[in-house]
Design an enzyme around this catalytic site. Structure first.
Site, PDB file in Angstrom:
ATOM      1  N   ASN A   9       0.859  -1.185   0.000  1.00 50.08           N
ATOM      2  CA  ASN A   9       0.000   0.000   0.000  1.00 50.08           C
ATOM      3  C   ASN A   9       0.899   1.240   0.000  1.00 50.08           C
ATOM      4  OD1 ASN A   9      -1.810   2.043   0.518  1.00 50.08           O
ATOM      5  ND2 ASN A   9      -2.271   1.415   2.626  1.00 50.08           N
ATOM      6  N   TRP A  10       1.029   1.857  -1.177  1.00 45.92           N
ATOM      7  CA  TRP A  10       1.969   2.979  -1.309  1.00 45.92           C
ATOM      8  C   TRP A  10       1.456   4.259  -0.653  1.00 45.92           C
ATOM      9  CZ3 TRP A  10       3.679   2.750  -7.201  1.00 45.92           C
ATOM     10  CH2 TRP A  10       4.277   1.505  -7.446  1.00 45.92           C
ATOM     11  N   LYS A  11       0.175   4.295  -0.345  1.00 48.32           N
ATOM     12  CA  LYS A  11      -0.445   5.528   0.170  1.00 48.32           C
ATOM     13  C   LYS A  11      -0.165   6.674  -0.813  1.00 48.32           C
ATOM     14  CE  LYS A  11      -0.200   3.455   4.670  1.00 48.32           C
ATOM     15  NZ  LYS A  11      -0.134   3.606   6.123  1.00 48.32           N
ATOM     16  N   HIS A  95      -9.628   1.292   4.935  1.00 41.93           N
ATOM     17  CA  HIS A  95      -8.329   1.498   5.582  1.00 41.93           C
ATOM     18  C   HIS A  95      -8.518   2.485   6.736  1.00 41.93           C
ATOM     19  CE1 HIS A  95      -4.240   2.802   6.328  1.00 41.93           C
ATOM     20  NE2 HIS A  95      -3.855   1.674   5.766  1.00 41.93           N
ATOM     21  N   GLU A  97      -6.888   4.922   7.741  1.00 43.12           N
ATOM     22  CA  GLU A  97      -6.684   6.339   7.399  1.00 43.12           C
ATOM     23  C   GLU A  97      -7.917   6.916   6.703  1.00 43.12           C
ATOM     24  OE1 GLU A  97      -2.900   5.823   5.415  1.00 43.12           O
ATOM     25  OE2 GLU A  97      -2.028   5.289   7.350  1.00 43.12           O
ATOM     26  N   GLU A 167      -5.424  -4.689  10.673  1.00 48.26           N
ATOM     27  CA  GLU A 167      -4.382  -3.682  10.881  1.00 48.26           C
ATOM     28  C   GLU A 167      -4.675  -2.909  12.161  1.00 48.26           C
ATOM     29  OE1 GLU A 167      -2.335  -2.446   6.995  1.00 48.26           O
ATOM     30  OE2 GLU A 167      -4.180  -1.302   7.114  1.00 48.26           O
ATOM     31  N   GLY A 173       2.377   2.547  10.710  1.00 47.11           N
ATOM     32  CA  GLY A 173       3.334   3.629  10.524  1.00 47.11           C
ATOM     33  C   GLY A 173       4.045   4.055  11.804  1.00 47.11           C
ATOM     34  N   SER A 212       3.300  -1.894  10.334  1.00 42.09           N
ATOM     35  CA  SER A 212       4.748  -1.975  10.544  1.00 42.09           C
ATOM     36  C   SER A 212       5.336  -3.352  10.278  1.00 42.09           C
ATOM     37  CB  SER A 212       5.122  -1.482  11.951  1.00 42.09           C
ATOM     38  OG  SER A 212       4.739  -0.136  12.112  1.00 42.09           O
ATOM     39  N   GLY A 233       2.850  -1.028   4.302  1.00 40.26           N
ATOM     40  CA  GLY A 233       2.858   0.392   3.957  1.00 40.26           C
ATOM     41  C   GLY A 233       4.280   0.861   3.702  1.00 40.26           C
ATOM     42  N   GLY A 234       4.893   1.462   4.733  1.00 39.78           N
ATOM     43  CA  GLY A 234       6.220   2.071   4.587  1.00 39.78           C
ATOM     44  C   GLY A 234       7.248   1.174   3.906  1.00 39.78           C
TER      45      GLY A 234
HETATM   46  P1  PGA Z   1       2.775   0.462   7.624  1.00 33.86           P
HETATM   47  O1  PGA Z   1       1.326   0.678   6.951  1.00 33.86           O
HETATM   48  O2  PGA Z   1       3.314  -0.829   7.103  1.00 33.86           O
HETATM   49  O3  PGA Z   1       3.573   1.660   7.211  1.00 33.86           O
HETATM   50  O4  PGA Z   1       2.544   0.406   9.110  1.00 33.86           O
HETATM   51  C1  PGA Z   1       0.437  -0.394   6.775  1.00 33.86           C
HETATM   52  C2  PGA Z   1      -0.860   0.124   6.191  1.00 33.86           C
HETATM   53  O5  PGA Z   1      -1.312   1.209   6.562  1.00 33.86           O
HETATM   54  O6  PGA Z   1      -1.467  -0.545   5.332  1.00 33.86           O
END
Ligand code: PGA
Length: 249
Positions: A9-11, A95, A97, A167, A173, A212, A233-234
């Site tokens: 997930n590149w956001k 998600h 966010e 999640e 993050g 994470s 994500g990251g």
């Molecule tokens: P993260 O993000 O790996 O940076 O914690 C995961 C996500 O939000 O899908």
């Protein structure tokens, strides 16, 4: 046997040169002897570019969000049909966010889940508790309610064409990860909730862990019985770390 899914997930990250470099790096390390499926979820503008780069490869394409509507006067929105037009097979819904920054309720998430399936896309339903909810001992109830919102609207049959991602909000993050026991417990509870409706579907649905995930914790998470891959994500923004996670699968 459930096929593991490693999803990036590149956001809201990336530029054209970065996208080209990242996809080339991923493709150069895809290994046909591994059974895991690999998926990238770029921002909307990069879907055509990524789609053209992964043509003829096993790398899968998906998007991070979609509209609840099919078409019409919804400025700024992107429909499921448009994503399908660009060869997306998957789309994230719910998600954390989107839930926290864009006020998406369980009802919105359920509508997006249905819109995704109506367009032939596989929704990846994200669920997770906040730190306060975990500390109050509400994790199970929160996750149950988030899953129930989909079951009540779309029915258990729809779960046969969906992926779930657990999640924990406090792990996204932050560098904090649910330990494999904590994650496994929630994954097993989700599967049990589904199995009260349909054992076969519950046994088949893939439940990813996200929050994470890094090269050094991925193998321990993926080794657990009910953890069927990761939503990254990251660590999905660099091909080295993303593919090290894939290689831990
Ligand atoms: P993260 O993000 O790996 O940076 O914690 C995961 C996500 O939000 O899908």
């Amino acid at each position: 046997m459930r096929q593991l899914l490693i999803a990036g997930n590149w956001k809201m990250n990336g530029t054209k040169p970065e996208v080209r470099r990242l996809i080339s790096g991923i493709l150069s390390r895809m290994d046909e002897s591994r059974s895991a499926e690999v998926l990238v979820l770029p921002p909307f503008p990069y879907l055509p570019l990524v789609g053209s780069m992964l043509e003829g490869t096993p790398l899968q394409l998906g998007a991070q969000d979609l509209s609840v509507h099919e078409s019409g006067a919804y400025t700024g929105e992107v429909s499921g049909a448009m994503l399908a037009d660009w060869e997306c097979g998957y789309v994230l819904v719910g998600h954390s966010e989107r839930r926290s920054l864009h006020g998406e309720t369980d009802a919105t998430v359920a509508a997006k889940f249905k819109a995704a399936q109506a367009a032939g896309l596989m929704p990846i339903l994200c669920v997770g508790e906040t730190l306060e909810q975990r500390e109050r001992g509400e994790t199970d109830a929160v996750i149950r309610a988030q899953v129930r919102a989909i079951l009540d609207t779309a029915g258990i049959g729809a779960m046969a064409r969906a992926v779930i991602a657990y999640e924990p909000v406090w792990a996204i993050g932050t560098g904090l990860t649910a330990n494999p026991d904590q994650a496994q417990a929630v994954h097993a509870a989700i599967r049990e909730q589904l199995s009260a409706h349909d054992d076969t579907i519950a046994g088949r649905v893939r439940i990813l862990y996200g929050g994470s995930v890094k090269p050094d914790n991925a193998a321990d998470l993926f080794a657990r019985e009910d953890i069927d891959g990761g939503l990254i994500g990251g660590a999905s923004l660099q091909s080295d770390s993303f593919m090290a996670i894939y290689e831990a699968s």
